[in-house]
Design a protein around this motif. Structure first.
Motif, PDB file in Angstrom:
ATOM      1  N   LEU A 166      41.031  50.864  81.046  1.00  0.00           N
ATOM      2  CA  LEU A 166      39.889  49.959  80.824  1.00  0.00           C
ATOM      3  C   LEU A 166      39.805  48.902  81.919  1.00  0.00           C
ATOM      4  O   LEU A 166      38.700  48.559  82.369  1.00  0.00           O
ATOM      5  CB  LEU A 166      40.007  49.300  79.446  1.00  0.00           C
ATOM      6  N   GLN A 169      32.457  52.380  77.854  1.00  0.00           N
ATOM      7  CA  GLN A 169      32.043  52.614  76.466  1.00  0.00           C
ATOM      8  C   GLN A 169      32.911  53.682  75.801  1.00  0.00           C
ATOM      9  O   GLN A 169      33.254  53.566  74.622  1.00  0.00           O
ATOM     10  CB  GLN A 169      30.559  53.003  76.417  1.00  0.00           C
ATOM     11  N   LEU A 205      36.346  52.086  75.022  1.00  0.00           N
ATOM     12  CA  LEU A 205      36.233  51.166  73.882  1.00  0.00           C
ATOM     13  C   LEU A 205      36.092  51.944  72.577  1.00  0.00           C
ATOM     14  O   LEU A 205      36.640  51.548  71.542  1.00  0.00           O
ATOM     15  CB  LEU A 205      35.047  50.217  74.070  1.00  0.00           C
ATOM     16  N   SER A 213      39.281  52.728  71.162  1.00  0.00           N
ATOM     17  CA  SER A 213      40.102  51.540  70.860  1.00  0.00           C
ATOM     18  C   SER A 213      41.020  51.108  71.993  1.00  0.00           C
ATOM     19  O   SER A 213      42.163  50.686  71.760  1.00  0.00           O
ATOM     20  CB  SER A 213      40.932  51.772  69.584  1.00  0.00           C
ATOM     21  N   VAL A 239      41.653  45.249  74.564  1.00  0.00           N
ATOM     22  CA  VAL A 239      40.887  44.338  75.425  1.00  0.00           C
ATOM     23  C   VAL A 239      41.718  43.133  75.853  1.00  0.00           C
ATOM     24  O   VAL A 239      41.492  42.551  76.897  1.00  0.00           O
ATOM     25  CB  VAL A 239      39.600  43.876  74.691  1.00  0.00           C
ATOM     26  N   SER A 254      30.140  43.843  75.174  1.00  0.00           N
ATOM     27  CA  SER A 254      30.873  44.939  74.522  1.00  0.00           C
ATOM     28  C   SER A 254      32.347  44.595  74.377  1.00  0.00           C
ATOM     29  O   SER A 254      32.958  44.851  73.331  1.00  0.00           O
ATOM     30  CB  SER A 254      30.733  46.233  75.340  1.00  0.00           C
ATOM     31  N   LEU A 255      32.936  44.002  75.413  1.00  0.00           N
ATOM     32  CA  LEU A 255      34.358  43.656  75.369  1.00  0.00           C
ATOM     33  C   LEU A 255      34.628  42.514  74.394  1.00  0.00           C
ATOM     34  O   LEU A 255      35.642  42.528  73.686  1.00  0.00           O
ATOM     35  CB  LEU A 255      34.868  43.306  76.770  1.00  0.00           C
ATOM     36  N   LYS A 309      34.535  43.975  70.907  1.00  0.00           N
ATOM     37  CA  LYS A 309      35.722  44.796  70.647  1.00  0.00           C
ATOM     38  C   LYS A 309      36.961  43.918  70.487  1.00  0.00           C
ATOM     39  O   LYS A 309      37.826  44.191  69.638  1.00  0.00           O
ATOM     40  CB  LYS A 309      35.923  45.795  71.792  1.00  0.00           C
TER      41      LYS A 309
END
Length: 444
Positions: A48, A61, A64, A67, A70, A95-96, A99
């Motif tokens: 990531l 995406q 994420l 899972s 982050v 998005s991060l 998450k």
């Protein structure tokens, strides 16, 4: 022949990372079934991290959705979220952030049964904690606050009464605040903060609204990327000495009750790093005003539809010309830049601390950590918990002097503790006359 074989083996050892580097989404999707999405490469980067630095949106995406963590940091101390802020794509940052919050809730849910079980096993008690803040800057020391926190524990319920609402960046807020944790309730109902002066209460939000998340993204995109931590790698404890000629180990009776051995702590280093390559000169001039306005929730101009005007994505950094072999064969932590050129500043400050350890105190350190986990939303308690998690000498830390800001030290004294079986149940009930105010404590 052997060299090329070794090279192939080295590349194959990080298949997810290589797929991200090459932008091969289809292969990445198939590999995710049998490979650890949280695995770090030799630079401490996860797949990531690389997807974010290289702007591989589909890979981001996909990772994420499987899972990918982050919060995890690379060798340099930066998380995927920090790298996303540097890259400057708003959708990726959002998005991060979502998450990250989801993963924090899942982690809390995972720990919750053990925490409730631990609280059940501790006998009910009443405890007083005294906080004294002081500074080596004389004028600052004169105006710093002190507070006595009262903590009640009954079954799986905890109540904390305090007059110090918040303390950060040399600012503090006074009040008459109670924090109530009710372990028997569902997570979204278990934490409540009461303002006894205003006679209002707020349930600590379990999930943020879309507006709150987008506000947070605006703040992240408008401010320095910060990483600060108290390094304990070189920490050591030594018995404090007293006497001029005949030196002996220093002892003290804390709060008139707890015979204690005094230790000095060396090797505590506050490491602070900041990056600002994503900020324009205009941003830097307006930075402080922007952040203050955003945190008060009144910074937004509205568009024609009455919606807040959000901070736009940055133009992406130039496409990297670094290939996978160059990246993975670099010395650990010294790979070529994959995104924007860093605008970076770091500082460190050494601290000394003292601690009084007593075998007379009836609570164990493990029990204390369970209580501190519940009341961690208060920032200064989160610092205390981080400190107590260190490998301390034997006994219980009945008095601690710890640095919480570069110029400010907190002295925490456990000045009273009683096991009790008569703690009233009404202490954990919100008075009927109090009104719910979901915005009373915007940081909770």
């Amino acid at each position: 022949m052997s060299n090329s074989t070794n090279s192939a083996e080295e590349e194959e050892s990080y298949p997810l990372h290589e797929c991200v580097f090459l932008g091969d989404v289809r292969k990445l999707s198939s590999l995710l079934r049998n490979n650890d999405v949280a695995r770090k490469d030799k630079h401490g980067n996860t797949a990531l991290h690389l997807a974010v630095m290289l702007g591989r949106k589909e890979c981001i995406q996909l990772l994420l959705a499987h899972s990918a963590p982050v919060k995890v940091k690379n060798i340099a101390g930066w998380s995927p979220l920090a790298e996303a802020i540097s890259y400057g794509d708003r959708q990726t940052i959002s998005s991060l952030v979502r998450k990250l919050k989801q993963q924090a809730r899942e982690q809390m849910e995972h720990r919750r049964p053990d925490l409730i079980r631990a609280l059940t096993q501790i006998q009910d008690f009443y405890m007083e904690l005294k906080w004294d803040f002081h500074s080596w800057v004389p004028l600052v020391s004169r105006i710093l606050p002190s507070d006595v926190c009262k903590i009640y524990k009954c079954g799986t319920r905890i109540r904390l009464d305090t007059t110090l609402v918040d303390f950060s960046d040399m600012k503090w807020e006074r009040g008459d605040i109670s924090f109530i944790f009710q372990g028997e309730k569902i997570p979204s109902e278990s934490l409540t903060v009461i303002d006894n002066k205003a006679r209002v209460y707020q349930k600590v939000r379990y999930e943020e609204t879309e507006t709150e998340i987008e506000d947070e993204v605006d703040i992240l995109m408008s401010s320095d990327i910060m990483a600060a931590q108290m390094s304990t790698k070189k920490i050591s404890f030594a018995r404090a000495q007293s006497g001029w000629i005949f030196r002996e180990d220093r002892k003290e009776t804390v709060a008139g009750l707890y015979r204690s051995d005094i230790y000095t702590i060396t090797g505590l280093v506050l490491e602070s790093r900041k990056r600002r390559e994503h900020l324009s000169n205009d941003d830097l001039q307006k930075n402080k005003a922007i952040i203050e306005s955003l945190t008060k929730g009144n910074a937004h101009t509205l568009d024609t539809n009455g919606e807040p005007t959000r901070r736009a994505s940055l133009n992406p950094p130039p496409e990297t010309n670094v290939d996978w072999n160059t990246y993975i064969s670099s010395e650990p932590g010294l790979y070529p830049s994959l995104g924007r050129d860093l605008v970076y500043k770091e500082s460190s400050r050494n601290f000394r601390a003292t601690i009084a350890m007593s075998d007379d105190f009836p609570l164990s350190v493990e029990m204390l950590l369970n209580v501190l986990e519940v009341i961690a939303p208060f920032k200064h308690f989160a610092k205390l918990r981080q400190f107590v998690e260190m490998k301390l000498p034997s006994g219980f830390p009945v008095k601690i002097d710890i640095p919480i800001l570069p110029t400010v030290t907190a002295k925490i004294t456990f000045q009273k503790f009683d096991f009790r079986d008569d703690i009233p149940a009404e202490l954990f009930v919100i008075p009927e006359s109090y009104i719910e105010d979901p915005l009373r404590f915007p940081d909770l």
